[in-house]
Design an enzyme around this catalytic site. Sequence first.
Site, short mmCIF file in Angstrom:
data_model
loop_
_atom_site.label_atom_id
_atom_site.label_comp_id
_atom_site.label_asym_id
_atom_site.label_seq_id
_atom_site.Cartn_x
_atom_site.Cartn_y
_atom_site.Cartn_z
N ASN A 1 -32.90 80.52 25.07
CA ASN A 1 -32.89 80.99 26.32
C ASN A 1 -32.25 80.95 27.53
O ASN A 1 -32.45 82.02 28.66
CB ASN A 1 -34.39 79.99 27.13
CG ASN A 1 -33.64 78.33 27.48
OD1 ASN A 1 -32.97 78.42 27.14
ND2 ASN A 1 -34.36 78.33 28.17
N LYS B 1 -23.36 75.66 17.22
CA LYS B 1 -24.22 76.21 16.46
C LYS B 1 -25.18 76.86 17.21
O LYS B 1 -25.97 76.57 17.66
CB LYS B 1 -25.32 75.82 15.25
CG LYS B 1 -26.00 76.96 14.49
CD LYS B 1 -27.27 75.87 13.75
CE LYS B 1 -28.17 75.56 14.88
NZ LYS B 1 -28.51 77.33 15.27
N PRO B 2 -25.14 78.85 18.10
CA PRO B 2 -26.24 79.88 18.72
C PRO B 2 -27.75 79.17 18.04
O PRO B 2 -27.51 78.91 16.69
CB PRO B 2 -25.42 80.24 18.80
CG PRO B 2 -25.10 80.27 17.43
CD PRO B 2 -24.23 79.17 16.86
N GLY C 1 -32.60 71.74 23.76
CA GLY C 1 -33.76 72.22 22.68
C GLY C 1 -35.05 71.72 23.17
O GLY C 1 -35.09 70.88 23.58
N GLU D 1 -30.34 67.37 26.13
CA GLU D 1 -31.38 68.66 27.04
C GLU D 1 -32.19 69.01 26.76
O GLU D 1 -32.01 69.59 25.55
CB GLU D 1 -30.29 69.25 27.48
CG GLU D 1 -28.99 68.37 28.18
CD GLU D 1 -29.16 68.81 29.57
OE1 GLU D 1 -28.55 67.05 30.64
OE2 GLU D 1 -30.74 69.10 29.88
N LEU D 2 -33.41 68.27 27.01
CA LEU D 2 -34.73 68.42 26.35
C LEU D 2 -36.14 69.01 26.48
O LEU D 2 -35.66 69.77 27.49
CB LEU D 2 -35.36 67.29 25.15
CG LEU D 2 -34.36 66.53 24.49
CD1 LEU D 2 -34.85 65.53 23.43
CD2 LEU D 2 -33.86 67.40 23.58
N CYS E 1 -36.61 74.86 30.86
CA CYS E 1 -36.94 74.35 30.88
C CYS E 1 -37.52 73.46 31.80
O CYS E 1 -37.74 72.11 32.57
CB CYS E 1 -35.83 73.35 30.44
SG CYS E 1 -34.11 73.44 31.20
N GLU F 1 -46.09 71.84 27.05
CA GLU F 1 -44.93 72.75 28.08
C GLU F 1 -45.07 74.20 27.22
O GLU F 1 -45.32 74.39 26.85
CB GLU F 1 -43.48 72.82 27.65
CG GLU F 1 -42.55 73.79 27.31
CD GLU F 1 -41.06 72.63 27.50
OE1 GLU F 1 -40.78 72.69 26.05
OE2 GLU F 1 -39.94 72.46 28.15
#
Length: 474
Positions: A148, A171-172, A224, A246-247, A280, A378
């Site tokens: 995102n 790894k993107p 993610g 970071e979720l 997020c 979410e």
Amino acid sequence: MYIQKMYINGEWKESGEVLEVRNPATLEVIGSIPKGGAEEASAAVDAAYQALKAWSAMTANERGALMMKWHTLIDEHTQELAKIMTTEQGKPLKEAAGEIAYANSFISWYAEEGKRVYGQTIPASSPNKRIWVQKQPVGVIAAITPWNFPASMITRKVAPALAAGCTVVLKPSEETPFTALKLADLAGKAGIPAGVINVVTGDAAPIAEAWQRDERVRKISFTGSTAVGKKLMQGAAETVKKISLELGGHAPFIVTANADLDKAVDGLIASKFRNGGQTCVCTNRVYVEESIADAFSQRVAQRTSDLKVGNGMDEGVDIGPLINAKAVEKVQRQIEDAKAKGGQVLTGGEVLHEAKGYFIKPAVIMNATDEMECMIEETFGPLAPITTFRTLEEAVERANHSPYGLAAYVFTEQIKEALYVAETLEYGIVGVNDPLPSTAQAPFGGFKQSGLGREGGHFGIEEYLEIKYISLGL
Ligand SMILES: NC(=O)c1ccc[n+]([C@@H]2O[C@H](COP(=O)([O-])OP(=O)(O)OC[C@H]3O[C@@H](n4cnc5c(N)ncnc54)[C@H](O)[C@@H]3O)[C@@H](O)[C@H]2O)c1
Ligand SMILES: O=C[C@H](O)CS(=O)(=O)O
């Protein structure tokens, strides 16, 4: 325009198979990336480990100077990077350019912050000892990032890591690899040595598993979904790796009767529909004091219906496509569930079938109840469910009733209300009359299942530092 190879040890690498990358606005294949796996993942760690000694031996000033050369090249290539981002992720070009500037702000901020990694001297309890604490780089970092924010989620990790003296294997997301590969290209052109930044593309699980098993990788830094974050947390235990997560989020947006209504309406539109609702920290639930609910909801619905949906490359588009068909289906499912539970759709929710891409009109629902899916799960899309409350205590209690704790918002001009809500919300980020709090100098991160650790601010560089205590016997 697109670099379609992996970047390992300063060289561009292919691998047998490829993964196609599509433009979510047109569904056209815009390119492909190598389908790297465990072998490429391990080769990247070889390179990062090889580069670590020399990179960490540089002074913070020397690392900072190279980071600023990278910053300058990114700035000069903003339009090219923005076009790459819009075609692979879908966000409007103006938002993509804004993200490049936001991503670059982490590089300039940490190029300086690396010079402020201070230790400590501690008065010894014995006269024949001297004791002190110094900070040292963690080592090789494995970073895994989402689709995102294809630039800023990368630099929010890579910048503090490099400034601290660490090296990185990245790894993107396979949905948006080309922005990452261009950033790596510019890092190499800036003189950041081979092996300091490595980008592996391909199947996430085997690449991550190879990094999890590799003792030389000393930290996993992940942004993610909470589900994947939990898997990585379990895997990190095997070799006791440090971990930053970071979720997911599910932000409440509280509007009291003492709010400035213009500010609150503007704030909700900004917080809810940025990146098509795919952030997020997007508002996911709106709690409005009962006495102002009708006036507020009608104004929000009007502003939402005025938003222009279309291809992010086109002038004046406010809302681009969602990232894929699954994302559209999730928003539709949540709208249908809300309607079945008594919700009233004030505007939006229609899928634009005439357009080839993943387009859905931004929606506002009134009479939302806490039992609706959109109030629990979410959304990660352009849906604003509005419910009402009678007392602030009720609003805070309902807002806190979530496994997530990333961002929350309160709009009121009454300072005591603002302080009460800000201090009792169980969230890592609270915007008080501010719908867009994210900035490089502040710590970004969540409570509960929204993550571990912080990114941004001085807290963000501490994530990439070990603490060493030295005791000198005289
Ligand atoms: N807290 C934050 O700062 C933040 C920022 C952006 C997105 N997010 C969250 O990310 C989610 C959306 O992003 P997404 O769809 O890319 O998330 P995702 O978890 O599906 O993917 C994120 C990254 O993990 C990789 N991945 C997927 N499965 C994996 C596995 N089994 N092992 C290792 N890596 C794996 C993906 O390839 C991608 O690179 C949302 O929940 C959103 O809230 C959080
Ligand atoms: O989606 C997650 C990002 O962290 C959002 S922000 O741009 O940092 O606010």
